[in-house]
Scaffold this motif. Structure first.
Motif, PDB file in Angstrom:
ATOM      1  N   LYS A 217     -16.323   6.636 -12.905  1.00 46.54           N
ATOM      2  CA  LYS A 217     -17.473   7.054 -12.123  1.00 46.54           C
ATOM      3  C   LYS A 217     -17.081   7.485 -10.711  1.00 46.54           C
TER       4      LYS A 217
ATOM      5  N   ILE B  21     -18.641   7.459  -6.644  1.00 43.64           N
ATOM      6  CA  ILE B  21     -19.648   6.920  -5.729  1.00 43.64           C
ATOM      7  C   ILE B  21     -19.883   7.946  -4.643  1.00 43.64           C
TER       8      ILE B  21
ATOM      9  N   ILE C 194     -14.873   7.309  -3.550  1.00 44.58           N
ATOM     10  CA  ILE C 194     -16.060   7.387  -2.697  1.00 44.58           C
ATOM     11  C   ILE C 194     -16.031   8.700  -1.914  1.00 44.58           C
TER      12      ILE C 194
END
Length: 237
Positions: free
Chosen positions: A26, A28, A55
């Motif tokens: 994933k 962020i 991120i």
């Protein structure tokens, strides 16, 4: 690191091929980015930044604050309405703060909060469909430094959100260098507000001016500025 990092983007641009977490697969995303289905879309102009491992956010120079859940901010209590306080956080609308959102607060033991007080709090609710809600506790129910600050002392001023992110970043030497040989209290809100209390009014103003001047300085320039200010602090004493 993807080639996009460090590139200037405009609202509406799409970003592809960002590094995903090896464990979760994933990404962020932070301020300035939003996800629609599998597409990452830029929502405000600025430079794409990256923090390991996955991120991403847009580094944008702006003064208008948009509430983000979990962020800590400095607000000013503007009114009391029933069991909640109305707090100005510099956004498009005021936030609410319940009297029960303080450590140890009960119906019989209410916190001492007055109109005009400065509160350091974090967002419990922050989205476009609901009124922003603040609390002065962490997840464990402890104040962790949050609550009413600076009553009858200190000075609060406003700066750009970009400067706030800069002085709070681990690599910034400003606050550590300013603290060498000079004692002062400081509270920094992600909404672009900074509260300072020095040993004297002169010290407080000097620290505030140093923070404001550091926005476009590199580390060497910041150290040189703080070195000059250190002599002034000694003279004041």
């Amino acid at each position: 690191m993807v080639d996009h990092v460090g590139t200037v983007f405009l609202p509406g641009d799409t970003i592809h091929n960002l590094n995903k977490s090896e464990k979760t697969g994933k990404i962020i995303i932070g301020p300035g980015l939003r996800q629609e289905s599998e597409t990452i879309i830029v929502s405000k102009p600025g430079i794409l930044r990256h923090k390991e491992p996955n991120i991403y956010w847009i580094d944008s120079h702006q003064k208008k604050y948009v509430p983000v859940k979990g962020e800590q901010v400095l607000g000013v209590v503007t009114a009391k309405a029933g069991d909640v306080f109305r707090v100005d956080v510099g956004g498009s609308e005021q936030a609410t703060l319940s009297y029960l959102s303080f450590e140890g607060a009960t119906k019989r033991n209410r916190p001492d909060v007055k109109v005009g007080d400065i509160v350091f709090a974090r967002f419990l609710v922050a989205n476009k469909d609901m009124e922003p809600e603040l609390v002065c506790m962490d997840g464990a129910g402890r104040s962790s430094g949050m609550g009413v600050i600076g009553r009858d002392r200190g000075f609060m001023f406003t700066c750009s959100l970009n400067l706030i992110r800069k002085i709070l970043s681990p690599g910034c030497v400003l606050l550590k260098t300013l603290g060498n040989g000079n004692r002062f209290e400081i509270t920094v809100g992600m909404n672009g507000r900074v509260w300072i209390h020095g040993r004297s009014v002169v010290d407080t103003i000097m620290v505030a001016n140093a923070i404001s001047a550091a926005e476009f300085m590199d580390k060497d320039q910041i150290r040189a500025m703080c070195s000059k200010l250190a002599d002034r602090f000694i003279v004041v004493e």
